[in-house]
Enzyme design. Structure first.
Site, PDB file in Angstrom:
ATOM      1  CB  CYS A 224      -0.398  -2.075   7.883  1.00 51.00           C
ATOM      2  SG  CYS A 224      -1.897  -2.669   7.062  1.00 51.00           S
TER       3      CYS A 224
ATOM      4  CB  CYS B  44      -8.518 -10.342  20.320  1.00 49.86           C
ATOM      5  SG  CYS B  44      -9.241  -9.366  21.657  1.00 49.86           S
TER       6      CYS B  44
ATOM      7  CB  CYS C 266      -7.334   0.173   2.493  1.00 52.29           C
ATOM      8  SG  CYS C 266      -7.059  -0.744   4.030  1.00 52.29           S
TER       9      CYS C 266
ATOM     10  CB  CYS D  64      -0.903  -0.017   1.236  1.00 50.81           C
ATOM     11  SG  CYS D  64      -1.899   1.467   1.463  1.00 50.81           S
TER      12      CYS D  64
END
Length: 404
Positions: free
Chosen positions: A59, A362, A135, A50
């Site tokens: 990111c 998570c 993206c 990107c």
């Protein structure tokens, strides 16, 4: 290279770590780092996917190739186990990585700067917003709406305007929620409906500070979770990618094969509950326990409508966790708590007689703390799977099986 040191691993926040202990931003395993900090790329150093990388904070790891990214995801989970001095299970599956352009939900930030509006993710480590033009991780249907949404917000821009835009790819299309923007007047409100119609939105909600209000929803919006279409409340929690959800639910279904009574704690919309009922033996019953009222009612409604053996309980498990005498009725427990983990509930599970526990997390750090409590209570960590749903991000998820 004289005085150079190779990068041997990636730290939890994404820096490359050299053999002599230096942390180097944007370095990949196999890179060589000179004494003055100059980086010579190695075989695992990839070209970013990107144009906004590394400025965009969405990111942190686009400079890693596929092998190095998989190693990072696995190492984060294994490191959490070893950090609590737990014994690694015999079965540690290869990590699952979600592919590019697969993330089905995203929250963007918008700000008025003069007469223009910037819309995107925040820059790494700052509150500045990257004006998103592409993206590589988000589903194309969401990316396609960035430019139209920027133009829409520009119409209503006022000095100092700061807005959040939530986008979710539902069964009927994209559901958009705009938070922090007050729209007044019949013509302005009608223009929101025109925008939603023109761009085929499944739903458009506006939240001026009093909760989301629906401006457009031609048919009830649903999200298929665990193989069942469930009404999707605005802002409801979802697994980030469909393939990531499938990796986690398939692990739970495999590990709990034969369990007739299962408790699904922090159940949300019923992702694991419905998957377990559909994949389980005839007569399997699942208790789905959730604190969020909208998610609880959505799951309860679809279970009743379809005659599924999922029984819903509206209960805050942080304030009122299930007690051992309640848990002892079940053959197995599934829990998927928020990032902080489930310290109180796990302690009571450890004191129960439940034979199998599937813990989905998570946050490897809070999971490892809770895992240590389960092991202290007589459980054994039997299997472990790492899942990289947030591709090119340092966020890592996992599924684990504990047995007595």
């Amino acid at each position: 290279m004289i005085g150079a040191s190779p990068v041997v691993r990636i730290a939890a926040k994404g820096d490359g770590v050299t053999e002599d202990g230096r942390h180097v931003a944007l370095a990949a395993p196999g890179d060589m780092v000179a004494a003055d900090g100059t980086v010579t790329p190695g075989v695992h150093h990839a070209a970013p996917a990107c144009r906004h990388y590394p400025q965009c904070g969405g990111c942190q790891l686009q400079h890693l190739d596929e092998a190095a990214l998989a190693d990072f995801v696995a190492d984060r989970v294994i490191g959490a186990v070893l950090g609590q001095h737990l014994e690694l299970p015999q079965i540690v599956a290869p990590p699952h990585l979600s592919p590019p352009a697969s993330r089905r939900r995203a929250t963007l930030h918008a700000q008025a700067i003069g007469k223009r509006v910037v819309l995107g993710f925040r820059e790494q480590g700052t509150h500045h917003i990257v004006d998103l033009r592409e993206c590589a991780v988000t589903a194309p249907a969401l990316v396609a709406l960035v430019k139209p949404l920027r133009e829409l917000l520009t119409r209503f821009a006022t000095r100092g305007m700061a807005v959040d835009v939530e986008m979710t790819l539902a069964d009927q299309g994209v559901s958009v929620g705009i938070k922090g923007l007050a729209v007044e007047g019949l013509a302005a409100i009608e223009s929101l409906g025109d925008f939603a119609r023109a761009h085929g939105l499944a739903r458009l909600t506006m939240d001026a500070g009093y909760g989301p209000e629906t401006q457009w929803e031609p048919e009830p919006v649903t999200m298929t979770v665990g193989g069942v279409p469930v009404a999707l409340p605005a802002g409801a929690f979802l697994q980030a990618t469909p393939d990531g959800e499938a990796a986690l639910t398939s692990a739970a279904c495999e590990w709990l094969d034969g369990a007739a009574m299962v408790a699904d704690l922090f159940s949300g919309l019923g992702t694991f509950a419905f998957a377990l009922v559909k994949a389980g033996p005839a007569g399997r019953k699942v208790l789905a326990v959730e604190a969020d009222r909208a998610a609880h009612l959505a799951g309860q409604g679809v279970a009743r409508m379809n005659g599924l053996q999922v029984h819903s309980l509206h209960r805050d498990l942080f304030r009122n966790p299930l007690r051992p005498e309640e848990l002892n009725r079940f053959d197995a427990v599934v829990l998927d708590p928020p990032r902080a983990g489930a310290r109180e509930q796990v302690a009571l599970i450890a004191d129960s007689t439940v034979a199998r526990v599937v813990y989905v997390s998570c946050n490897p750090s809070s999971w490892a703390r809770d895992a240590a409590r389960l092991v202290e209570g007589g459980y054994r960590l039997a299997e472990l799977r790492a899942v990289g749903q947030f591709r090119w991000s340092t966020h890592v998820e996992l599924a684990s099986l504990f047995v007595r």
